[in-house]
Design a protein around this motif. Structure first.
Motif, PDB file in Angstrom:
ATOM      1  N   ALA A   1       0.617   8.899  -4.391  1.00  0.00           N
ATOM      2  CA  ALA A   1       1.798   9.900  -3.203  1.00  0.00           C
ATOM      3  C   ALA A   1       0.628  11.243  -3.634  1.00  0.00           C
ATOM      4  CB  ALA A   1       2.342   9.681  -2.818  1.00  0.00           C
ATOM      5  N   SER A   2       0.454  11.796  -4.428  1.00  0.00           N
ATOM      6  CA  SER A   2       0.820  13.474  -4.030  1.00  0.00           C
ATOM      7  C   SER A   2      -0.765  13.654  -4.413  1.00  0.00           C
ATOM      8  CB  SER A   2       0.893  13.777  -5.606  1.00  0.00           C
ATOM      9  OG  SER A   2       1.700  13.429  -6.214  1.00  0.00           O
ATOM     10  N   ILE A   3      -1.903  12.494  -5.223  1.00  0.00           N
ATOM     11  CA  ILE A   3      -3.202  12.717  -4.741  1.00  0.00           C
ATOM     12  C   ILE A   3      -3.606  12.471  -3.314  1.00  0.00           C
ATOM     13  CG2 ILE A   3      -5.318  11.959  -4.962  1.00  0.00           C
ATOM     14  CD1 ILE A   3      -5.257  11.666  -7.924  1.00  0.00           C
TER      15      ILE A   3
ATOM     16  N   GLN B   1       3.299  18.804   8.861  1.00  0.00           N
ATOM     17  CA  GLN B   1       4.581  18.199   7.749  1.00  0.00           C
ATOM     18  C   GLN B   1       4.044  17.032   7.608  1.00  0.00           C
ATOM     19  OE1 GLN B   1       8.443  18.928   8.807  1.00  0.00           O
ATOM     20  NE2 GLN B   1       9.235  19.435   6.718  1.00  0.00           N
ATOM     21  N   VAL B   2       4.029  16.524   6.156  1.00  0.00           N
ATOM     22  CA  VAL B   2       3.669  14.960   6.197  1.00  0.00           C
ATOM     23  C   VAL B   2       4.640  14.205   4.700  1.00  0.00           C
ATOM     24  CG1 VAL B   2       2.632  13.814   5.221  1.00  0.00           C
ATOM     25  CG2 VAL B   2       1.603  15.595   6.241  1.00  0.00           C
ATOM     26  N   GLY B   3       5.444  13.262   5.086  1.00  0.00           N
ATOM     27  CA  GLY B   3       5.678  12.607   3.307  1.00  0.00           C
ATOM     28  C   GLY B   3       4.959  11.626   3.708  1.00  0.00           C
ATOM     29  N   ILE B   4       4.599  10.670   1.843  1.00  0.00           N
ATOM     30  CA  ILE B   4       4.139  10.271   1.406  1.00  0.00           C
ATOM     31  C   ILE B   4       4.304   9.194   0.243  1.00  0.00           C
ATOM     32  CG2 ILE B   4       2.041   8.893   0.507  1.00  0.00           C
ATOM     33  CD1 ILE B   4       0.595  11.018   1.957  1.00  0.00           C
ATOM     34  N   VAL B   5       5.031   7.742   0.272  1.00  0.00           N
ATOM     35  CA  VAL B   5       5.351   6.955  -0.670  1.00  0.00           C
ATOM     36  C   VAL B   5       3.993   5.927  -1.641  1.00  0.00           C
ATOM     37  CG1 VAL B   5       7.162   5.477  -1.523  1.00  0.00           C
ATOM     38  CG2 VAL B   5       7.903   7.681  -0.294  1.00  0.00           C
TER      39      VAL B   5
ATOM     40  N   HIS C   1      -6.820   5.829   1.402  1.00  0.00           N
ATOM     41  CA  HIS C   1      -6.534   6.889  -0.559  1.00  0.00           C
ATOM     42  C   HIS C   1      -5.345   5.874  -1.176  1.00  0.00           C
ATOM     43  CE1 HIS C   1      -8.644   9.909   1.437  1.00  0.00           C
ATOM     44  NE2 HIS C   1      -7.977  10.642   2.085  1.00  0.00           N
ATOM     45  N   LEU C   2      -4.062   5.376  -0.380  1.00  0.00           N
ATOM     46  CA  LEU C   2      -2.938   3.931  -1.074  1.00  0.00           C
ATOM     47  C   LEU C   2      -3.872   3.561  -1.591  1.00  0.00           C
ATOM     48  CD1 LEU C   2      -0.702   5.435   0.413  1.00  0.00           C
ATOM     49  CD2 LEU C   2      -1.002   6.131  -1.394  1.00  0.00           C
TER      50      LEU C   2
ATOM     51  N   VAL D   1       0.678  -1.614   0.229  1.00  0.00           N
ATOM     52  CA  VAL D   1       0.064   0.236   0.219  1.00  0.00           C
ATOM     53  C   VAL D   1       0.650   1.077   0.287  1.00  0.00           C
ATOM     54  CG1 VAL D   1      -1.708   1.549   1.865  1.00  0.00           C
ATOM     55  CG2 VAL D   1      -1.600  -1.183   1.395  1.00  0.00           C
ATOM     56  N   GLY D   2       1.741   1.579   0.771  1.00  0.00           N
ATOM     57  CA  GLY D   2       2.235   2.403   1.330  1.00  0.00           C
ATOM     58  C   GLY D   2       2.800   3.391   2.656  1.00  0.00           C
TER      59      GLY D   2
END
Length: 281
Positions: free
Chosen positions: A68-70, A86-90, A61-62, A41-42
């Motif tokens: 990731a952007s959406i 602040q967030v980071g997503i892969v 959402h993933l 998933v991520g």
């Protein structure tokens, strides 16, 4: 008040791919608030004025197919406090996105690349994030993701890290079927909640995790011949154990010795023989 890296390994086989987060902060038990990941998933890190609801929302959402952007866009659209986040997503394919709200305290910012998002706030400077990126890119993609993430986190720590000091760190990595005895997907879930040198302590725990909670590779397996079985049984009894099975269970080597005792991990064998600085009792 935190610096983190979120990443996906570059393994082409989805069943072997890993997703994870490494984070450190002058904050108690940062691992309880910032990271989340699900295999296939991520992964996400939520920090600054962290909205911990982001973890479940982003992964949902993933899982529904968003990249990731959406997923990040949806989080921010739904959150009136986004300027403080602040967030980071892969995502599942390694697509990455990072966000630093305009109200985050200096120094604050982030970078993304193929398979990673790095971000931090209240840092000593931009050098922290850039050092993390350089260290991550310098690692071999064939390395376990946990070690690549730790290398990046250590580089950020050495570059100055959190400008307020050090307190906690955490490392979370998931891979399909990687958990204890294959029962879940957690390859690594380590936390240093309150320590003067949390990143160094995290490295020590990762070494222990590799020994106790990581399954042996085929190359690490030593066949147990009748002669070796006799040697190991004698070692176990000399240490006060009923038999070799009891020694394995007492020492927590279940991931490193076959259930039927047909093989033993070469490092565990060295420990049993007193050749690896470990204890056989």
């Amino acid at each position: 008040m935190t610096f983190s890296i979120v990443a996906r390994s570059g393994h082409p086989d989805p069943e072997e791919a890993e997703w994870g987060v490494a984070v450190a902060s002058k904050f108690l038990a940062v691992g309880s608030a910032v990271p989340a990941a699900v295999a296939q998933v991520g992964a996400i890190a939520t920090q600054a004025d962290a909205n911990v609801a982001y973890k479940g929302l982003a992964l949902a959402h993933l899982d529904e197919g968003a990249n990731a952007s959406i997923a990040l866009q949806r989080l921010l659209e739904e959150d009136p406090g986004r300027d403080h986040r602040q967030v980071g997503i892969v995502d599942v394919e390694g697509g990455a996105a990072t966000h630093t709200g305009s109200a985050c305290l200096d120094w604050a910012g982030g970078v993304t690349g193929d398979g990673y998002a790095i971000q931090g706030n209240i840092l000593t400077g931009e050098d922290v994030v850039l050092a993390m990126e350089a260290a991550f890119l310098a690692t071999d993609d064939s390395m376990p993701l946990a070690h690549r993430l730790l290398a990046a986190l250590a580089a950020g720590d050495e570059a100055g890290g959190d400008s307020r000091g050090r307190q906690s760190a955490a490392l979370l990595v998931v891979r399909e079927g990687a958990g204890y005895s294959g029962g879940d997907d957690i390859a690594c879930d380590l936390r240093v909640d309150d320590h003067a040198a949390p990143v160094q302590e995290l490295a020590r725990l990762l070494d222990l995790n590799d020994l106790y909670l990581t399954a042996s590779t085929e190359e690490e397996k030593v066949p147990v011949t009748p002669e070796l079985r006799e040697e190991l049984e004698a070692m176990a009894r000399a240490g006060g154990h009923r038999d070799l099975h009891a020694w394995v269970g007492t020492e927590n080597y279940e991931m490193r010795v076959a259930d039927d005792l047909s093989w033993i991990d070469r490092r565990v064998l060295a420990i049993a023989r007193g050749e690896d600085g470990g204890s056989a009792s």
